[in-house]
Design an enzyme around this catalytic site. Structure first.
Site, PDB file in Angstrom:
ATOM      1  N   VAL A  14       0.831  -1.159   0.036  1.00  0.00           N
ATOM      2  CA  VAL A  14      -0.094  -0.082  -0.029  1.00  0.00           C
ATOM      3  C   VAL A  14       0.735   1.172   0.050  1.00  0.00           C
ATOM      4  O   VAL A  14       0.750   2.071  -0.888  1.00  0.00           O
ATOM      5  CB  VAL A  14      -0.840   0.022   1.239  1.00  0.00           C
ATOM      6  CG1 VAL A  14      -1.596   1.178   1.335  1.00  0.00           C
ATOM      7  CG2 VAL A  14      -2.009  -1.177   1.143  1.00  0.00           C
ATOM      8  N   LEU A 158      -7.224  -1.020  -3.294  1.00  0.00           N
ATOM      9  CA  LEU A 158      -6.062  -1.420  -4.307  1.00  0.00           C
ATOM     10  C   LEU A 158      -6.189  -2.911  -4.243  1.00  0.00           C
ATOM     11  O   LEU A 158      -6.130  -3.646  -3.235  1.00  0.00           O
ATOM     12  CB  LEU A 158      -4.749  -1.237  -4.049  1.00  0.00           C
ATOM     13  CG  LEU A 158      -4.555   0.283  -3.946  1.00  0.00           C
ATOM     14  CD1 LEU A 158      -3.057   0.638  -3.305  1.00  0.00           C
ATOM     15  CD2 LEU A 158      -5.012   1.271  -5.171  1.00  0.00           C
ATOM     16  N   ARG A 159      -6.426  -3.662  -5.560  1.00  0.00           N
ATOM     17  CA  ARG A 159      -6.047  -5.034  -5.613  1.00  0.00           C
ATOM     18  C   ARG A 159      -4.587  -5.460  -5.693  1.00  0.00           C
ATOM     19  O   ARG A 159      -3.973  -4.797  -6.693  1.00  0.00           O
ATOM     20  CB  ARG A 159      -6.999  -5.647  -6.874  1.00  0.00           C
ATOM     21  CG  ARG A 159      -8.619  -5.623  -6.720  1.00  0.00           C
ATOM     22  CD  ARG A 159      -9.165  -5.731  -7.968  1.00  0.00           C
ATOM     23  NE  ARG A 159      -8.664  -4.728  -8.970  1.00  0.00           N
ATOM     24  CZ  ARG A 159      -8.787  -4.908 -10.267  1.00  0.00           C
ATOM     25  NH1 ARG A 159      -9.669  -5.784 -10.742  1.00  0.00           N
ATOM     26  NH2 ARG A 159      -8.728  -3.957 -10.915  1.00  0.00           N
ATOM     27  N   PHE A 254     -16.618  -9.606 -10.602  1.00  0.00           N
ATOM     28  CA  PHE A 254     -16.819 -10.212  -9.319  1.00  0.00           C
ATOM     29  C   PHE A 254     -17.707 -11.451  -9.235  1.00  0.00           C
ATOM     30  O   PHE A 254     -18.615 -11.663  -8.418  1.00  0.00           O
ATOM     31  CB  PHE A 254     -16.792  -9.511  -8.078  1.00  0.00           C
ATOM     32  CG  PHE A 254     -15.490  -9.434  -7.108  1.00  0.00           C
ATOM     33  CD1 PHE A 254     -14.331  -8.980  -7.638  1.00  0.00           C
ATOM     34  CD2 PHE A 254     -15.517  -9.921  -5.970  1.00  0.00           C
ATOM     35  CE1 PHE A 254     -13.293  -8.946  -6.882  1.00  0.00           C
ATOM     36  CE2 PHE A 254     -14.545  -9.967  -5.147  1.00  0.00           C
ATOM     37  CZ  PHE A 254     -13.315  -9.581  -5.678  1.00  0.00           C
ATOM     38  N   LEU A 255     -17.886 -12.161 -10.232  1.00  0.00           N
ATOM     39  CA  LEU A 255     -19.007 -13.059 -10.528  1.00  0.00           C
ATOM     40  C   LEU A 255     -18.362 -14.295 -11.151  1.00  0.00           C
ATOM     41  O   LEU A 255     -19.233 -15.329 -11.297  1.00  0.00           O
ATOM     42  CB  LEU A 255     -20.078 -12.734 -11.378  1.00  0.00           C
ATOM     43  CG  LEU A 255     -21.017 -11.622 -11.096  1.00  0.00           C
ATOM     44  CD1 LEU A 255     -22.071 -11.193 -12.125  1.00  0.00           C
ATOM     45  CD2 LEU A 255     -21.916 -12.141  -9.700  1.00  0.00           C
ATOM     46  N   GLY A 262     -10.211 -15.602  -1.004  1.00  0.00           N
ATOM     47  CA  GLY A 262      -9.158 -15.589  -0.042  1.00  0.00           C
ATOM     48  C   GLY A 262      -8.174 -14.357  -0.211  1.00  0.00           C
ATOM     49  O   GLY A 262      -8.723 -13.313  -0.444  1.00  0.00           O
ATOM     50  N   CYS A 265      -7.067  -9.768   2.509  1.00  0.00           N
ATOM     51  CA  CYS A 265      -7.890  -8.602   2.645  1.00  0.00           C
ATOM     52  C   CYS A 265      -9.452  -9.248   3.231  1.00  0.00           C
ATOM     53  O   CYS A 265      -9.903  -9.098   4.159  1.00  0.00           O
ATOM     54  CB  CYS A 265      -8.081  -7.781   1.560  1.00  0.00           C
ATOM     55  SG  CYS A 265      -6.373  -7.040   1.141  1.00  0.00           S
ATOM     56  N   LYS A 330      -4.919 -15.931  -5.814  1.00  0.00           N
ATOM     57  CA  LYS A 330      -5.221 -15.373  -7.075  1.00  0.00           C
ATOM     58  C   LYS A 330      -4.116 -15.397  -8.081  1.00  0.00           C
ATOM     59  O   LYS A 330      -3.006 -15.344  -7.626  1.00  0.00           O
ATOM     60  CB  LYS A 330      -6.052 -14.316  -7.229  1.00  0.00           C
ATOM     61  CG  LYS A 330      -5.289 -12.827  -6.668  1.00  0.00           C
ATOM     62  CD  LYS A 330      -5.890 -11.688  -6.823  1.00  0.00           C
ATOM     63  CE  LYS A 330      -5.437 -10.416  -6.509  1.00  0.00           C
ATOM     64  NZ  LYS A 330      -6.178  -9.168  -6.759  1.00  0.00           N
TER      65      LYS A 330
HETATM   66  C1  UGA Z   1      -9.358  -7.042  -2.434  1.00  0.00           C
HETATM   67  C2  UGA Z   1     -10.281  -5.943  -2.910  1.00  0.00           C
HETATM   68  O1  UGA Z   1     -10.743  -6.490  -4.274  1.00  0.00           O
HETATM   69  C3  UGA Z   1      -9.836  -4.661  -2.973  1.00  0.00           C
HETATM   70  O2  UGA Z   1     -10.666  -3.624  -3.584  1.00  0.00           O
HETATM   71  C4  UGA Z   1      -9.270  -4.068  -1.905  1.00  0.00           C
HETATM   72  O3  UGA Z   1      -8.654  -2.933  -1.784  1.00  0.00           O
HETATM   73  C5  UGA Z   1      -8.427  -5.074  -1.085  1.00  0.00           C
HETATM   74  O4  UGA Z   1      -8.838  -6.470  -1.006  1.00  0.00           O
HETATM   75  C6  UGA Z   1      -7.836  -4.732   0.122  1.00  0.00           C
HETATM   76  O5  UGA Z   1      -8.584  -4.595   0.925  1.00  0.00           O
HETATM   77  O6  UGA Z   1      -6.561  -4.034   0.088  1.00  0.00           O
HETATM   78  P1  UGA Z   1      -7.441  -8.480  -3.130  1.00  0.00           P
HETATM   79  O7  UGA Z   1      -7.300  -9.137  -1.788  1.00  0.00           O
HETATM   80  O8  UGA Z   1      -6.268  -8.183  -4.041  1.00  0.00           O
HETATM   81  O9  UGA Z   1      -8.272  -7.075  -3.203  1.00  0.00           O
HETATM   82  O10 UGA Z   1      -8.023  -9.559  -4.141  1.00  0.00           O
HETATM   83  P2  UGA Z   1      -9.472  -9.460  -4.915  1.00  0.00           P
HETATM   84  O11 UGA Z   1      -8.970  -9.669  -6.403  1.00  0.00           O
HETATM   85  O12 UGA Z   1     -10.603  -8.903  -4.454  1.00  0.00           O
HETATM   86  O13 UGA Z   1      -9.694 -11.367  -4.874  1.00  0.00           O
HETATM   87  C7  UGA Z   1     -10.051 -11.877  -3.592  1.00  0.00           C
HETATM   88  C8  UGA Z   1     -10.370 -13.219  -3.725  1.00  0.00           C
HETATM   89  O14 UGA Z   1     -11.554 -13.252  -4.655  1.00  0.00           O
HETATM   90  C9  UGA Z   1      -9.412 -14.044  -4.586  1.00  0.00           C
HETATM   91  O15 UGA Z   1      -9.186 -15.407  -3.714  1.00  0.00           O
HETATM   92  C10 UGA Z   1      -9.832 -14.172  -5.924  1.00  0.00           C
HETATM   93  O16 UGA Z   1      -9.474 -15.386  -6.603  1.00  0.00           O
HETATM   94  C11 UGA Z   1     -11.479 -14.319  -5.481  1.00  0.00           C
HETATM   95  N1  UGA Z   1     -12.212 -14.177  -6.744  1.00  0.00           N
HETATM   96  C12 UGA Z   1     -12.269 -12.999  -7.270  1.00  0.00           C
HETATM   97  C13 UGA Z   1     -13.305 -15.180  -7.236  1.00  0.00           C
HETATM   98  O17 UGA Z   1     -13.287 -16.100  -6.735  1.00  0.00           O
HETATM   99  N2  UGA Z   1     -14.273 -14.749  -8.062  1.00  0.00           N
HETATM  100  C14 UGA Z   1     -13.991 -13.376  -8.710  1.00  0.00           C
HETATM  101  O18 UGA Z   1     -14.873 -13.356  -9.666  1.00  0.00           O
HETATM  102  C15 UGA Z   1     -13.095 -12.396  -8.071  1.00  0.00           C
END
Ligand code: UGA
Length: 450
Positions: A14, A158-159, A254-255, A262, A265, A330
């Site tokens: 961050v 931020l992702r 996000f679907l 996981g 965050c 991811k």
């Molecule tokens: C997440 C949020 O998306 C960000 O907006 C936020 O800023 C961040 O946490 C944080 O709090 O700092 P991140 O942890 O990098 O970001 O990961 P995501 O891209 O959100 O994915 C989270 C989990 O959901 C992963 O395990 C991913 O594989 C899963 N996922 C995501 C799915 O299973 N399906 C989807 O369609 C999207």
């Protein structure tokens, strides 16, 4: 002429992203960290974080004289003063792990405050960017004991893996403060980005961060539950999510169903908000169900693997050799924190399976994974040797490009369980594998015409 003079304390993903991106917007930024070795590495251009575009942005900022690195927060203030200015905004990007009862452990914040309390010039704005429980801005202000310094909440969205892109293309900027002037000054730092601004009080701003992450988690648990129902009702989840996603109130993002959500965050933030709700005497059943659905998802993936391998819904997987493709939470990161892949692996191990894994982001030599859980291989072909099933757990695009006819020669049994619906089943089937996805009908997966 620099727009603003900024100190960023903490150079994790961050802090470093914030520092490098603010410098790219024209501000003068000094990033500080207590870790001398890290600062040394950053000065020599080694960023140590897997983030698209970050290394380039850091070196551009350094070359332009807008970005530099120092050891310690006080040194950042000194350095700005030596340049003939004074710090105007100080970002706190230090770790705030969750402590007992949902209260953030503010030890790192306290240490920074202690260090800079007397050195902060009057009128400076201290910005909390880390995800912190509601009330932390007020708590930070109390710790500061300075009436002439305002603490502002400005959460990040931020992702991991696309943090630079997300910083520079935000859906919104959220700033919370009891002082409108301080909030406007922080919002102005991002003016060039042209994003919608939400200016609010600090508690609401801190709440926005939790409410956003918990909503995202809920969306994913919902879609994973819909996928399960699709399997029972012979409907295809990809068509279903496309069909609902065109509704602007739902959206296509996000679907995608998967082995569970996981990372560093969503799991932390869902648990934290649940704890906070409990202590506010509010039974947040929807959030509890969101978390429980996710935990069940790991077991559901194991049941799916078991029935593909043994033809039974229950029972042992003893002596079954399972090749896991993907370990990170991811694709595009090397982060294993709260990875669903490891959750599924632990349950497979408990059921007696022998596990060999490959992940493009996890090196076999440097892996921190317990060797009693699984062996990390150097490539997918080594992992797949003699396997009774190949299981896709992370959506790395390179898995799509694997030579499936070559894998067919290597495996013991030609079964692929694709928990991310990543592969083209037609390609995998043509190579002689049985393909099992999540929530998919073969009709939908093979794009069969009506
Ligand atoms: C997440 C949020 O998306 C960000 O907006 C936020 O800023 C961040 O946490 C944080 O709090 O700092 P991140 O942890 O990098 O970001 O990961 P995501 O891209 O959100 O994915 C989270 C989990 O959901 C992963 O395990 C991913 O594989 C899963 N996922 C995501 C799915 O299973 N399906 C989807 O369609 C999207």
């Amino acid at each position: 002429m620099f727009a603003r003079r900024i100190a960023v304390v903490g150079t994790g993903y961050v802090g470093l992203t914030t520092g490098a991106c603010l410098a790219s917007l024209g501000h003068r930024v000094i990033c500080a960290d207590v870790d001398e070795k890290k600062i040394e590495r950053l000065r020599s251009g080694e960023i140590g974080i897997r983030e698209d575009g970050l290394a380039e942005l850091v070196s551009e900022g350094v070359a332009a004289g807008r970005l530099s690195f120092v050891v310690g927060a006080a040194a950042a203030l000194d350095e700005l003063e030596r340049e003939g200015g004074r710090v105007e905004v100080m970002f706190l990007c230090v770790p705030t792990p969750m402590g007992v009862g949902g209260i953030a452990d503010l030890a790192a914040v306290e240490a920074v405050i202690e260090e800079v309390r007397d050195a902060l010039p009057a009128g400076v704005v201290v910005v909390n960017k880390s995800t912190v429980p509601v009330g932390t801005a007020v708590r930070t202000a109390e710790l500061l004991e300075r009436d002439d310094v305002v603490v502002v909440s400005n959460p990040e969205f931020l992702r991991e893996g696309s943090a630079v892109h997300d910083f520079l293309n935000p859906d919104r900027i959220v700033v919370g403060s009891s002082s409108q002037d301080a909030a406007e000054r922080v919002a102005a730092l991002y003016a060039r980005l042209g994003a919608p601004m939400v200016l609010t009080d600090a508690a609401s701003s801190e709440m926005i961060k939790y409410a956003a992450n918990c909503f995202l988690a809920m969306k994913l648990s919902y879609v994973n539950a819909i996928a399960e129902l699709c399997e029972r009702l012979d409907a295809d989840v990809v068509d279903v999510t496309e069909g609902i996603g065109y509704d602007k109130r739902i959206g296509q993002a996000f679907l995608s169903p998967g082995p569970g959500w996981g990372g560093s965050c969503l799991p932390k933030d869902t648990h934290a908000l649940l704890q906070v709700a409990d202590s506010a005497d509010f039974e947040f059943r929807l959030l509890r169900a969101t978390i429980d659905t996710n935990t069940r998802q790991y077991q559901r993936m194991v049941d799916k693997i078991r029935s593909a391998v043994t033809g039974k819904r229950t029972g042992s997987l003893t002596r079954e050799r399972i090749a896991l493709l993907g370990l990170t939470f991811k694709a595009g990161t090397d982060d294993l924190r709260d990875s669903p892949a490891l959750g599924v692996a632990a349950l497979l191990k408990q059921a007696g399976a022998d596990l060999v894994a490959y992940d493009p982001g996890v090196s076999a030599d440097a892996s921190t994974i317990e060797p009693t859980l699984l062996t990390v291989a150097d490539d997918a072909y080594v992992a797949a040797k003699d396997a009774d099933a190949i299981v896709i757990l992370t959506e790395w695009p390179e898995f799509r490009a694997l030579e499936w006819t070559r894998l067919r020669e290597l495996v013991g049994r030609p079964i692929v369980v694709d928990t991310r619906n990543l592969l083209d089943p037609a390609v995998v089937q043509r190579a002689g594998f049985t393909w099992v996805g999540v929530g998919r009908t073969m009709r939908g997966a093979l794009h069969a015409s009506f």
